[in-house]
Design a protein around this motif. Structure first.
Motif, short mmCIF file in Angstrom:
data_model
loop_
_atom_site.label_atom_id
_atom_site.label_comp_id
_atom_site.label_asym_id
_atom_site.label_seq_id
_atom_site.Cartn_x
_atom_site.Cartn_y
_atom_site.Cartn_z
N MET A 150 -4.86 21.72 40.87
CA MET A 150 -5.77 22.17 39.83
C MET A 150 -5.02 22.73 38.63
SD MET A 150 -8.75 21.28 40.79
CE MET A 150 -7.84 19.85 41.39
N THR A 151 -3.89 23.38 38.89
CA THR A 151 -3.06 23.85 37.78
C THR A 151 -2.53 22.67 36.98
OG1 THR A 151 -2.42 25.88 38.95
CG2 THR A 151 -0.96 25.13 37.18
N ALA A 152 -2.09 21.62 37.68
CA ALA A 152 -1.59 20.42 37.00
C ALA A 152 -2.69 19.78 36.17
CB ALA A 152 -1.05 19.42 38.03
N TRP A 153 -3.89 19.68 36.74
CA TRP A 153 -5.02 19.11 36.01
C TRP A 153 -5.32 19.94 34.76
CZ3 TRP A 153 -8.16 14.81 36.81
CH2 TRP A 153 -9.37 14.77 36.11
N THR A 154 -5.32 21.27 34.93
CA THR A 154 -5.63 22.15 33.81
C THR A 154 -4.53 22.12 32.76
OG1 THR A 154 -6.82 23.57 35.37
CG2 THR A 154 -6.40 24.47 33.20
N ASN A 155 -3.28 21.93 33.17
CA ASN A 155 -2.20 21.78 32.20
C ASN A 155 -2.49 20.66 31.22
OD1 ASN A 155 -0.42 23.84 32.88
ND2 ASN A 155 0.65 22.61 34.41
N GLN A 156 -3.01 19.56 31.74
CA GLN A 156 -3.34 18.43 30.88
C GLN A 156 -4.57 18.70 30.03
OE1 GLN A 156 -3.23 14.59 32.86
NE2 GLN A 156 -1.94 15.38 34.48
N LEU A 157 -5.48 19.49 30.57
CA LEU A 157 -6.74 19.77 29.88
C LEU A 157 -6.60 20.86 28.82
CD1 LEU A 157 -9.82 19.16 29.93
CD2 LEU A 157 -10.02 20.99 31.65
N ALA A 158 -5.75 21.85 29.07
CA ALA A 158 -5.70 23.05 28.25
C ALA A 158 -5.36 22.75 26.79
CB ALA A 158 -4.70 24.05 28.82
N GLY A 159 -4.35 21.92 26.58
CA GLY A 159 -3.97 21.60 25.21
C GLY A 159 -5.08 20.94 24.44
N ALA A 160 -5.83 20.06 25.11
CA ALA A 160 -6.94 19.38 24.46
C ALA A 160 -8.07 20.35 24.12
CB ALA A 160 -7.47 18.27 25.36
N VAL A 161 -8.31 21.33 25.00
CA VAL A 161 -9.38 22.30 24.76
C VAL A 161 -9.04 23.20 23.57
CG1 VAL A 161 -10.59 24.29 25.73
CG2 VAL A 161 -10.25 22.24 27.12
N VAL A 162 -7.82 23.74 23.54
CA VAL A 162 -7.47 24.64 22.44
C VAL A 162 -7.36 23.90 21.11
CG1 VAL A 162 -6.35 26.30 23.97
CG2 VAL A 162 -4.99 24.50 22.90
N ALA A 163 -7.12 22.59 21.17
CA ALA A 163 -7.09 21.79 19.94
C ALA A 163 -8.49 21.48 19.43
CB ALA A 163 -6.32 20.50 20.17
N ALA A 164 -9.47 21.48 20.31
CA ALA A 164 -10.82 21.04 19.95
C ALA A 164 -11.75 22.19 19.59
CB ALA A 164 -11.43 20.23 21.09
N PHE A 165 -11.37 23.42 19.94
CA PHE A 165 -12.28 24.56 19.72
C PHE A 165 -11.51 25.71 19.09
CE2 PHE A 165 -14.51 28.44 20.96
CZ PHE A 165 -15.81 28.15 20.61
N ASP A 166 -12.12 26.38 18.13
CA ASP A 166 -11.50 27.53 17.45
C ASP A 166 -11.83 28.81 18.21
OD1 ASP A 166 -10.38 29.35 15.75
OD2 ASP A 166 -11.83 29.04 14.13
N PHE A 167 -10.85 29.35 18.91
CA PHE A 167 -11.05 30.58 19.69
C PHE A 167 -10.78 31.85 18.87
CE2 PHE A 167 -10.36 27.34 22.89
CZ PHE A 167 -11.20 27.71 23.93
#
Length: 340
Positions: A156-173
């Protein structure tokens, strides 16, 4: 045994169907390579098939046959007979690299592979084949079996590693002062959010046995001083005080009733004027290919959950007194469902 797919394959041909029916040959071959650490041994210099057999304590001829098959589909390379190298695909099977998928390859092909053999049970009954095969639900199984639980966590950490960059690029936190990651495991996504937004603080929330491993990861990511980690059960309560709550790949584990229960806990905890983000593979309309359609079937086999359409997420959110405001696709295939 079968015709050469390169010469006769095409949509609707017998070879096309044959490749689909024998797809598990490929997944199990990749699993064995991952379990044996073949990519790590090659990266360390053991490129000769005999050296690899010695390093992995396997039969040299059998290992060579495995590698020959994997070379044929581009997983490994063979520059000269018996000398193997990494390709961009097998490089993902190395241990400890930021984009490693080794734990995923192992996870999908041990207990979860055995559960898929009972897919017929799930289709007939609507119940998880995993529970039918192992006599207990998957999360209970993990609590009682540390090794597969550890593999699941790494996957799940590996999966999230791939997901995290895409999420922070797509949404302004940046407008949010406190982000609460509900069910965030060791904090891979939350760490990515905090690294990009130095003024933001985080609260990481997961089961106590999961959260116990978070401190080291958060420290390694350089965000431990801005992140609190709390153990608990999101069916009972989630930490209050955040102006943004995030759940990534959580709701797809659960049926509608329990999803609404989790969402209501978030509704209670959320500050006035705050926002909720749900990161999931939102099923698109139409009959085109989409990984989420297969992950949905996987959730039928594994647990009580499912992948959902935007309309289905809207119904869940309304039941918990949220309003869906936007669905933002990301480069990773998952979407960010925004709600207030």
């Amino acid at each position: 045994m079968a015709a050469d797919a390169r010469s006769v394959d095409g949509p609707g041909t017998p070879v096309s169907l044959l490749q689909m029916m024998t797809g598990y040959w490929v997944s199990q071959a990749i699993y064995v390579a991952a379990k044996l650490g073949i990519a790590d041994h090659i990266a360390a210099g053991a490129a000769d098939s005999r050296d690899l057999a010695d390093a992995t304590h396997t039969d040299a001829q059998s290992l060579q046959r495995l590698l020959r098959a994997l070379v044929s589909i581009g997983v490994f390379s063979e520059a000269t007979p018996g000398e193997y190298g990494l390709t961009p695909v097998s490089a993902l099977l190395r241990t400890g690299t930021p984009d490693s998928m080794r734990a995923l390859a192992i996870m999908y092909n041990e207990e979860q592979y055995r559960a898929w053999a009972d897919l017929l049970f799930s289709v007939r009954t609507g119940k998880p084949a995993f529970e039918h095969t192992f006599g207990k639900g998957i999360f209970e199984y993990f609590r009682e079996n540390p090794e597969p639980a550890w593999t699941f966590g790494e996957a799940m950490t590996a999966w999230t590693n791939q997901l995290a960059g895409a999420v922070v690029a797509a949404f302004d936190f940046s407008p949010f002062s406190t982000v609460v990651d509900v069910g965030g495991s060791h904090g891979t996504l939350l760490a990515a959010i905090l690294r990009k937004n130095p003024a933001t603080r985080g609260i990481l929330f997961d089961l106590p046995n999961v959260i116990a491993g978070a401190a080291e990861h958060l420290a390694a990511e350089g965000v431990a001083d801005r992140c609190t980690h709390i153990g608990g059960d999101f069916f009972e309560a989630v930490p209050a005080g955040g102006d943004l709550y995030v759940m990534a790949q959580i709701l797809h584990d659960w049926d509608d009733e329990r999803c609404v229960a989790i969402l209501r806990r978030c509704r209670t905890a959320l500050r006035d004027g705050g926002k909720l983000l749900i990161v999931e593979l939102v099923l698109p309309p139409g009959d085109g290919p989409f990984f989420g359609k297969w992950l949905d079937l996987h959730m039928l086999v594994m647990a009580s959950g499912r992948e959902r359409t935007a309309a289905e997420y809207q119904q869940l959110l309304q039941a918990a007194r949220f309003e869906l405001t936007h669905v933002q696709p990301t480069a990773a295939g998952a979407s960010i469902v925004e709600a207030v």
